[in-house]
Design a protein around this motif. Sequence first.
Motif, short mmCIF file in Angstrom:
data_model
loop_
_atom_site.label_atom_id
_atom_site.label_comp_id
_atom_site.label_asym_id
_atom_site.label_seq_id
_atom_site.Cartn_x
_atom_site.Cartn_y
_atom_site.Cartn_z
N ILE A 182 34.01 39.01 -15.27
CA ILE A 182 33.39 39.60 -13.67
C ILE A 182 32.61 38.80 -13.32
N ILE A 183 31.88 37.95 -13.82
CA ILE A 183 31.12 36.89 -13.11
C ILE A 183 32.08 35.84 -12.34
N ASN A 184 32.95 35.41 -12.82
CA ASN A 184 34.13 34.64 -12.39
C ASN A 184 34.76 35.18 -11.32
N LEU A 185 35.13 36.47 -11.47
CA LEU A 185 35.87 37.26 -10.26
C LEU A 185 35.04 37.27 -8.95
N VAL A 186 33.52 37.57 -9.28
CA VAL A 186 32.78 37.57 -8.03
C VAL A 186 32.89 36.32 -7.23
N THR A 187 33.04 35.41 -7.90
CA THR A 187 33.12 33.67 -7.26
C THR A 187 34.73 33.63 -6.54
N MET A 188 35.60 34.21 -7.30
CA MET A 188 36.85 33.77 -6.84
C MET A 188 37.17 34.68 -5.77
N LEU A 189 37.04 36.04 -5.88
CA LEU A 189 37.39 37.18 -4.83
C LEU A 189 36.58 36.88 -3.48
N SER A 190 35.43 36.68 -3.77
CA SER A 190 34.56 36.52 -2.37
C SER A 190 35.12 35.36 -1.87
N ILE A 191 35.54 34.24 -2.38
CA ILE A 191 36.18 32.94 -1.59
C ILE A 191 37.50 33.57 -0.87
N VAL A 192 38.23 34.02 -1.68
CA VAL A 192 39.78 34.55 -1.34
C VAL A 192 39.71 35.55 -0.18
N LEU A 193 38.77 36.52 -0.28
CA LEU A 193 38.81 37.47 0.68
C LEU A 193 38.45 37.06 2.09
N THR A 194 37.21 36.04 2.22
CA THR A 194 36.54 35.84 3.25
C THR A 194 37.66 34.86 3.98
N GLY A 195 38.31 33.84 3.31
CA GLY A 195 39.20 33.03 3.88
C GLY A 195 40.36 33.54 4.12
N ALA A 196 40.89 34.37 3.41
CA ALA A 196 42.01 35.04 4.01
C ALA A 196 42.06 36.08 5.10
N ALA A 197 40.56 36.74 5.49
CA ALA A 197 40.27 37.25 6.49
C ALA A 197 40.43 36.64 7.83
N THR A 261 21.57 42.18 -7.39
CA THR A 261 20.80 41.30 -6.43
C THR A 261 21.26 39.79 -6.39
N GLY A 262 21.24 39.44 -7.66
CA GLY A 262 21.67 38.00 -7.70
C GLY A 262 23.06 37.75 -7.34
N ALA A 263 24.05 38.84 -7.50
CA ALA A 263 25.21 38.65 -6.74
C ALA A 263 25.37 38.83 -5.36
N VAL A 264 24.47 39.44 -4.59
CA VAL A 264 24.50 39.44 -3.14
C VAL A 264 23.95 38.16 -2.79
N LEU A 265 23.04 37.39 -3.41
CA LEU A 265 22.65 36.10 -3.21
C LEU A 265 23.85 35.09 -3.13
N HIS A 266 24.46 35.29 -4.40
CA HIS A 266 25.74 34.21 -4.62
C HIS A 266 26.85 34.68 -3.68
N LEU A 267 27.06 35.70 -3.39
CA LEU A 267 27.97 36.13 -2.42
C LEU A 267 27.51 35.42 -1.09
N PHE A 268 26.51 35.37 -0.64
CA PHE A 268 25.96 34.76 0.58
C PHE A 268 26.70 33.26 0.68
N ALA A 269 26.68 32.60 -0.33
CA ALA A 269 27.12 31.20 -0.71
C ALA A 269 28.63 31.18 -0.43
N THR A 270 29.04 31.78 -1.34
CA THR A 270 30.62 31.87 -1.84
C THR A 270 31.39 32.40 -0.50
N THR A 271 31.02 33.29 0.08
CA THR A 271 31.72 33.87 1.43
C THR A 271 31.63 32.78 2.37
N SER A 272 30.53 32.24 2.54
CA SER A 272 30.38 30.89 3.52
C SER A 272 31.40 29.83 3.09
N MET A 273 31.51 29.75 1.89
CA MET A 273 32.40 28.70 1.29
C MET A 273 33.82 29.25 1.70
#
Length: 374
Positions: A182-197, A261-273
């Motif tokens: 789950i921790i790895n999927l949070v990173t992978m899908l946040s990058i994939v979804l924003t980039g694909a969008a 809460t930590g996932a939200v902070l992490h998503l802020f960085a990975t979605t920007s990536m």
Amino acid sequence: MSRLANIYRLGVKELWSLARDPMMMGLIVYAFTAMVYISATAMPEALHHAPISIADEDTSPLSARIASSFQRPSFMPPVMISAADVDAGLDAGDYTFAIIIPPDFQRDVLAGLRPALQLNVDATRMSQAFTGSGYVQQTINGEVTEFLQRYRGVPAAPVTLTLRARFNPNLTPAWFGALMEIINLVTMLSIVLTGAALIRERERGTIEHLLVMPVKPAEIMLSKVWSMALVVLVATTLSLLFIVQGLLHVPIKGSILLFLTGAVLHLFATTSMGIFMATLARTMPQFGLLLILVLLPLQILSGGMTPRESMPEFVQNIMQAAPTTHFISASRAILYRGAGLGVVWQPFVLLLAIGTVFYSVALARFRKTISLMT
């Protein structure tokens, strides 16, 4: 207020666009259900139903005791064969382990002659070979020691070592596998979804429509960030509740809310990536190749697979700038050890700082890309 309204409406548009994309929706559902379950139940380092054979040339009570000590679920019931059939069985792949107990083994043990057993391992089955060989030796030594103590009446040692495994007393692989996936999927899908969008906007030509609207690049980018982060956050929560806790019965020690809460902070960085990488790639195939170059180091070198302390020092220093390093550290502390905010506040602050830097760089690149299109 008008800017917030623009960000909200553009984000809702992204959600509707994602809902109409069956491939992306299927990827999200598959990742947070099947992939989490498979990662939990198919850990390669776990010794499970390993085939073993024993060539008992002693046929003594001690050899029978050793043979009966190998049981499920770690081993299959031992197959009793002759010593001449050991090599053929290993070559055919019928057994991973083959033990040869020599003649007069019990007599020599009782006489203090220190006889030798032969353990043959099929090292082509790498995961079982490394894990199981040590377990086989430990099991045999334990049985021989207990046999001698009962036969000779040897008193127990005045000092004994008691082993206690914290956080996961039974060392159940599913507890680690499910949560780490789950921790790895949070990173992978946040990058994939924003980039694909963003790439989807460019391929469909709708990015030009946005440029003629009274919206700014920051509003367009923030809409993609919050909408895709929300999708990943909801999928993560449902997977934790229904797959990890419900189906796999994995206990979570800490607060799920603090982890999110930590996932939200992490998503802020990975979605920007993801936005930044989408500005570099022109098509989805290019984005996929770029994703491989970025995602593999993030997952392998951030401490999720191997301890960071075992890596070269310069790698540890470089990965301090990666959000996954601090997210994995905080997630493990919360989910495994039940840590509170007083323990994980420092990784949270670092995640916020790294996310701010990544967002600023991605926004600058996004503005440059849009200016070139106009």
